[in-house]
Design an enzyme around this catalytic site. Sequence first.
Site, PDB file in Angstrom:
ATOM      1  N   ILE A   1      -6.240   1.858   5.268  1.00 36.13           N
ATOM      2  CA  ILE A   1      -5.237   2.535   6.115  1.00 36.13           C
ATOM      3  C   ILE A   1      -4.935   3.921   5.546  1.00 36.13           C
ATOM      4  CG2 ILE A   1      -2.908   2.367   7.085  1.00 36.13           C
ATOM      5  CD1 ILE A   1      -3.241  -0.748   6.696  1.00 36.13           C
TER       6      ILE A   1
ATOM      7  N   ASP B   1      -2.773   4.290 -12.028  1.00 39.18           N
ATOM      8  CA  ASP B   1      -2.269   2.977 -11.619  1.00 39.18           C
ATOM      9  C   ASP B   1      -0.751   3.070 -11.468  1.00 39.18           C
ATOM     10  OD1 ASP B   1      -1.428   0.182 -11.733  1.00 39.18           O
ATOM     11  OD2 ASP B   1      -3.500  -0.217 -12.365  1.00 39.18           O
TER      12      ASP B   1
ATOM     13  N   SER C   1       4.762  -5.258   6.120  1.00 38.96           N
ATOM     14  CA  SER C   1       3.888  -6.102   6.934  1.00 38.96           C
ATOM     15  C   SER C   1       4.702  -7.033   7.806  1.00 38.96           C
ATOM     16  CB  SER C   1       3.003  -6.931   5.994  1.00 38.96           C
ATOM     17  OG  SER C   1       2.316  -7.917   6.717  1.00 38.96           O
TER      18      SER C   1
ATOM     19  N   THR D   1       4.112  -9.865   8.060  1.00 39.11           N
ATOM     20  CA  THR D   1       4.125 -11.128   7.320  1.00 39.11           C
ATOM     21  C   THR D   1       5.509 -11.414   6.738  1.00 39.11           C
ATOM     22  OG1 THR D   1       2.651 -12.417   5.909  1.00 39.11           O
ATOM     23  CG2 THR D   1       3.405 -10.352   5.009  1.00 39.11           C
TER      24      THR D   1
ATOM     25  N   TYR E   1       2.469 -12.888  -1.437  1.00 42.23           N
ATOM     26  CA  TYR E   1       2.226 -11.534  -0.939  1.00 42.23           C
ATOM     27  C   TYR E   1       3.384 -11.092  -0.037  1.00 42.23           C
ATOM     28  CZ  TYR E   1       0.462  -7.963   2.289  1.00 42.23           C
ATOM     29  OH  TYR E   1       0.337  -6.844   3.059  1.00 42.23           O
TER      30      TYR E   1
ATOM     31  N   LYS F   1       6.380  -8.026  -0.392  1.00 45.71           N
ATOM     32  CA  LYS F   1       6.708  -6.989   0.613  1.00 45.71           C
ATOM     33  C   LYS F   1       8.202  -7.026   0.942  1.00 45.71           C
ATOM     34  CE  LYS F   1       2.744  -5.042   1.233  1.00 45.71           C
ATOM     35  NZ  LYS F   1       2.558  -3.648   0.835  1.00 45.71           N
TER      36      LYS F   1
ATOM     37  N   ARG G   1      -2.826 -12.660  18.220  1.00 49.47           N
ATOM     38  CA  ARG G   1      -2.263 -11.673  17.299  1.00 49.47           C
ATOM     39  C   ARG G   1      -2.145 -10.318  17.981  1.00 49.47           C
ATOM     40  NH1 ARG G   1      -1.882 -15.744  15.091  1.00 49.47           N
ATOM     41  NH2 ARG G   1      -2.242 -16.340  12.920  1.00 49.47           N
TER      42      ARG G   1
ATOM     43  N   PRO H   1      -4.771 -23.480   7.064  1.00 44.14           N
ATOM     44  CA  PRO H   1      -3.384 -23.810   6.694  1.00 44.14           C
ATOM     45  C   PRO H   1      -2.512 -22.555   6.651  1.00 44.14           C
ATOM     46  CG  PRO H   1      -4.944 -24.827   5.164  1.00 44.14           C
ATOM     47  CD  PRO H   1      -5.739 -23.910   6.048  1.00 44.14           C
TER      48      PRO H   1
HETATM   49  P1  NAD Z   1      -6.551  -1.339   0.758  1.00 46.51           P
HETATM   50  O1  NAD Z   1      -6.731  -2.359  -0.304  1.00 46.51           O
HETATM   51  O2  NAD Z   1      -7.734  -0.875   1.511  1.00 46.51           O
HETATM   52  O3  NAD Z   1      -5.783  -0.062   0.166  1.00 46.51           O
HETATM   53  C1  NAD Z   1      -4.885  -0.160  -0.918  1.00 46.51           C
HETATM   54  C2  NAD Z   1      -5.203   0.981  -1.867  1.00 46.51           C
HETATM   55  O4  NAD Z   1      -4.298   0.911  -2.976  1.00 46.51           O
HETATM   56  C3  NAD Z   1      -6.618   0.889  -2.451  1.00 46.51           C
HETATM   57  O5  NAD Z   1      -7.216   2.155  -2.421  1.00 46.51           O
HETATM   58  C4  NAD Z   1      -6.398   0.409  -3.887  1.00 46.51           C
HETATM   59  O6  NAD Z   1      -7.402   0.863  -4.751  1.00 46.51           O
HETATM   60  C5  NAD Z   1      -5.040   1.015  -4.192  1.00 46.51           C
HETATM   61  N1  NAD Z   1      -4.283   0.287  -5.202  1.00 46.51           N
HETATM   62  C6  NAD Z   1      -4.054  -1.047  -5.282  1.00 46.51           C
HETATM   63  N2  NAD Z   1      -3.318  -1.327  -6.372  1.00 46.51           N
HETATM   64  C7  NAD Z   1      -3.061  -0.150  -6.993  1.00 46.51           C
HETATM   65  C8  NAD Z   1      -2.365   0.209  -8.162  1.00 46.51           C
HETATM   66  N3  NAD Z   1      -1.779  -0.722  -8.925  1.00 46.51           N
HETATM   67  N4  NAD Z   1      -2.313   1.515  -8.504  1.00 46.51           N
HETATM   68  C9  NAD Z   1      -2.913   2.464  -7.757  1.00 46.51           C
HETATM   69  N5  NAD Z   1      -3.598   2.183  -6.629  1.00 46.51           N
HETATM   70  C10 NAD Z   1      -3.676   0.886  -6.248  1.00 46.51           C
HETATM   71  O7  NAD Z   1      -5.447  -1.941   1.774  1.00 46.51           O
HETATM   72  P2  NAD Z   1      -5.002  -1.397   3.196  1.00 46.51           P
HETATM   73  O8  NAD Z   1      -5.469  -2.368   4.207  1.00 46.51           O
HETATM   74  O9  NAD Z   1      -5.323   0.027   3.351  1.00 46.51           O
HETATM   75  O10 NAD Z   1      -3.429  -1.602   3.050  1.00 46.51           O
HETATM   76  C11 NAD Z   1      -2.573  -0.578   2.607  1.00 46.51           C
HETATM   77  C12 NAD Z   1      -1.169  -1.125   2.488  1.00 46.51           C
HETATM   78  O11 NAD Z   1      -0.764  -1.681   3.734  1.00 46.51           O
HETATM   79  C13 NAD Z   1      -1.028  -2.246   1.453  1.00 46.51           C
HETATM   80  O12 NAD Z   1       0.196  -2.083   0.788  1.00 46.51           O
HETATM   81  C14 NAD Z   1      -0.999  -3.503   2.304  1.00 46.51           C
HETATM   82  O13 NAD Z   1      -0.290  -4.537   1.695  1.00 46.51           O
HETATM   83  C15 NAD Z   1      -0.308  -3.014   3.560  1.00 46.51           C
HETATM   84  N6  NAD Z   1      -0.662  -3.791   4.750  1.00 46.51           N
HETATM   85  C16 NAD Z   1      -1.972  -3.935   5.105  1.00 46.51           C
HETATM   86  C17 NAD Z   1      -2.304  -4.706   6.217  1.00 46.51           C
HETATM   87  C18 NAD Z   1      -3.750  -4.904   6.609  1.00 46.51           C
HETATM   88  O14 NAD Z   1      -4.035  -5.806   7.383  1.00 46.51           O
HETATM   89  N7  NAD Z   1      -4.697  -4.098   6.154  1.00 46.51           N
HETATM   90  C19 NAD Z   1      -1.303  -5.322   6.976  1.00 46.51           C
HETATM   91  C20 NAD Z   1       0.023  -5.138   6.591  1.00 46.51           C
HETATM   92  C21 NAD Z   1       0.342  -4.358   5.478  1.00 46.51           C
HETATM   93  C1  UD1 Z   2      -3.331 -11.982   7.939  1.00 46.55           C
HETATM   94  C2  UD1 Z   2      -2.462 -12.289   6.760  1.00 46.55           C
HETATM   95  C3  UD1 Z   2      -1.144 -11.559   6.905  1.00 46.55           C
HETATM   96  C4  UD1 Z   2      -1.374 -10.054   7.089  1.00 46.55           C
HETATM   97  C5  UD1 Z   2      -2.261  -9.869   8.306  1.00 46.55           C
HETATM   98  C6  UD1 Z   2      -2.515  -8.394   8.491  1.00 46.55           C
HETATM   99  C7  UD1 Z   2      -3.174 -14.540   6.127  1.00 46.55           C
HETATM  100  C8  UD1 Z   2      -2.805 -15.984   6.072  1.00 46.55           C
HETATM  101  N1  UD1 Z   2      -2.253 -13.715   6.695  1.00 46.55           N
HETATM  102  O1  UD1 Z   2      -2.705 -12.526   9.067  1.00 46.55           O
HETATM  103  O2  UD1 Z   2      -0.350 -11.740   5.754  1.00 46.55           O
HETATM  104  O3  UD1 Z   2      -0.161  -9.383   7.287  1.00 46.55           O
HETATM  105  O4  UD1 Z   2      -3.479 -10.596   8.097  1.00 46.55           O
HETATM  106  O5  UD1 Z   2      -3.758  -8.066   8.895  1.00 46.55           O
HETATM  107  O6  UD1 Z   2      -4.203 -14.131   5.637  1.00 46.55           O
HETATM  108  N2  UD1 Z   2      -9.326 -16.252  12.236  1.00 46.55           N
HETATM  109  C9  UD1 Z   2     -10.431 -17.013  12.549  1.00 46.55           C
HETATM  110  N3  UD1 Z   2     -11.523 -16.921  11.736  1.00 46.55           N
HETATM  111  C10 UD1 Z   2     -11.576 -16.097  10.649  1.00 46.55           C
HETATM  112  C11 UD1 Z   2     -10.442 -15.302  10.329  1.00 46.55           C
HETATM  113  C12 UD1 Z   2      -9.324 -15.411  11.148  1.00 46.55           C
HETATM  114  O7  UD1 Z   2     -10.428 -17.764  13.515  1.00 46.55           O
HETATM  115  O8  UD1 Z   2     -12.603 -16.066   9.951  1.00 46.55           O
HETATM  116  C13 UD1 Z   2      -8.152 -16.297  13.137  1.00 46.55           C
HETATM  117  C14 UD1 Z   2      -6.843 -16.715  12.474  1.00 46.55           C
HETATM  118  O9  UD1 Z   2      -6.679 -18.106  12.538  1.00 46.55           O
HETATM  119  C15 UD1 Z   2      -5.818 -15.941  13.316  1.00 46.55           C
HETATM  120  C16 UD1 Z   2      -6.568 -14.672  13.745  1.00 46.55           C
HETATM  121  O10 UD1 Z   2      -7.948 -14.976  13.601  1.00 46.55           O
HETATM  122  O11 UD1 Z   2      -5.499 -16.682  14.477  1.00 46.55           O
HETATM  123  C17 UD1 Z   2      -6.239 -13.456  12.895  1.00 46.55           C
HETATM  124  O12 UD1 Z   2      -6.432 -13.771  11.514  1.00 46.55           O
HETATM  125  P1  UD1 Z   2      -6.319 -12.654  10.372  1.00 46.55           P
HETATM  126  O13 UD1 Z   2      -7.148 -11.489  10.748  1.00 46.55           O
HETATM  127  O14 UD1 Z   2      -6.590 -13.313   9.067  1.00 46.55           O
HETATM  128  O15 UD1 Z   2      -4.802 -12.164  10.465  1.00 46.55           O
HETATM  129  P2  UD1 Z   2      -3.426 -13.005  10.359  1.00 46.55           P
HETATM  130  O16 UD1 Z   2      -3.669 -14.447  10.233  1.00 46.55           O
HETATM  131  O17 UD1 Z   2      -2.570 -12.558  11.465  1.00 46.55           O
END
Ligand code: NAD
Ligand code: UD1
Length: 339
Positions: free
Chosen positions: A12, A58, A124, A126, A148, A152, A230, A292
């Site tokens: 992101i 870090d 998130s 979540t 996790y 958050k 979702r 689960p």
């Molecule tokens: P990502 O893992 O691709 O990016 C996270 C970045 O942070 C990476 O570049 C990693 O190297 C860096 N990082 C991790 N720990 C660090 C540390 N201790 N010090 C310095 N850098 C560090 O993840 P993303 O999908 O881009 O997510 C970004 C943020 O959004 C995260 O906080 C994640 O929890 C949150 N988020 C992501 C999702 C999703 O589905 N991708 C959903 C909800 C929230």
């Molecule tokens: C997951 C995270 C959640 C996070 C969110 C953001 C878990 C338990 N939760 O949620 O904390 O905020 O991503 O992106 O990991 N599915 C399949 N097959 C797969 C993978 C997923 O059927 O191989 C289904 C799941 O049951 C769900 C949907 O696809 O119904 C989306 O799953 P996923 O992408 O993992 O997202 P979340 O479960 O919403």
Amino acid sequence: MKIFVTGGAGYIGSHTLVRLLSAGHEICVFDNFSNSSPEALARVKQLTNRDFALVEGDIRDASALTRALVEFGADAAVHFAGLKAVGESSEKPLLYYENNVSGSAHLLAAMDAAGCRRIVFSSSATVYGEAQCLPFDEDHPIAPTNPYGRTKAMVEGMIRDWSAATPDASAVLLRYFNPVGAHESGRIGEDPQGIPNNLMPYIAQVAIGRRERLSIFGDDYDTRDGTGERDYIHVVDLADAHLAALDYTGRAAGCEAINVGTGKGITVKELVAAYERACGHSIAYEITPRRPGDVAISFAATGKARELLGWEAALNVDAMCASSWLWQSTNAEGYGETA
Ligand code: NAD
Ligand code: UD1
């Protein structure tokens, strides 16, 4: 504006950098590359034709973080850095508390040292846990069901307390729903390490032939077709939400939690069908037992984002799948292979 971006090399973060640089902001990325590649940053530079500062570090290292933030002289921070794998967070909870909670505390202290009072935090959906009512609005009870999610929720509380104690502080806690897709160029995208936990990158790897078939976790939910529903949000729309949130921190003091989603649920089978349209061939799948901890349905109430940020999602599921496929098909091994 001078914006300090923790975790800017990640999925992101890299997409948000493109938008921030294109809008003319001056950037310093702080990342330890624990879950990302410097190649992503190189591509952001190519895409935007702009340079920016990088400190490899870090967020658990308070003095390195403070030094970087003070030297840069940030006006605002966008805080992506953290660990995000739900399963791993149950196996190694302290690692998650250390990175996500302690790391965020260090960031706020570093901001104090630099006189920086604006922050946009990656939270998130979540944090809501099991739905008491749908859509999830921002006043829904906070009851995360895994470590996790608890990290958050704790960081949200910490930022709220910090903003209350800091004159003129302004914070936005963006609660992302399910970010998917890639930049329209196909040059940057999601590059999960190992077996993807999430649906969209798993589908993408089946489409490109890296994995044989998708397991659909249950088709007996109370949804249109029995599969989980979702709120998938295009990562480019999500990037724009960060710009809108940064703008907002310039207009209003305090701390607001704001959902970032489309407000519309899509089932697993609907997403598979959309991906098949994008890649032009069928995606093999089998139905397996429920995962689960999964809920049937999750989608966002989007009114607060519209009202406070003037932001709403613009890109649909076909754009999400088309961009993901362009990224996946031109970077079969992610950043591991230079396309
Ligand atoms: P990502 O893992 O691709 O990016 C996270 C970045 O942070 C990476 O570049 C990693 O190297 C860096 N990082 C991790 N720990 C660090 C540390 N201790 N010090 C310095 N850098 C560090 O993840 P993303 O999908 O881009 O997510 C970004 C943020 O959004 C995260 O906080 C994640 O929890 C949150 N988020 C992501 C999702 C999703 O589905 N991708 C959903 C909800 C929230
Ligand atoms: C997951 C995270 C959640 C996070 C969110 C953001 C878990 C338990 N939760 O949620 O904390 O905020 O991503 O992106 O990991 N599915 C399949 N097959 C797969 C993978 C997923 O059927 O191989 C289904 C799941 O049951 C769900 C949907 O696809 O119904 C989306 O799953 P996923 O992408 O993992 O997202 P979340 O479960 O919403």
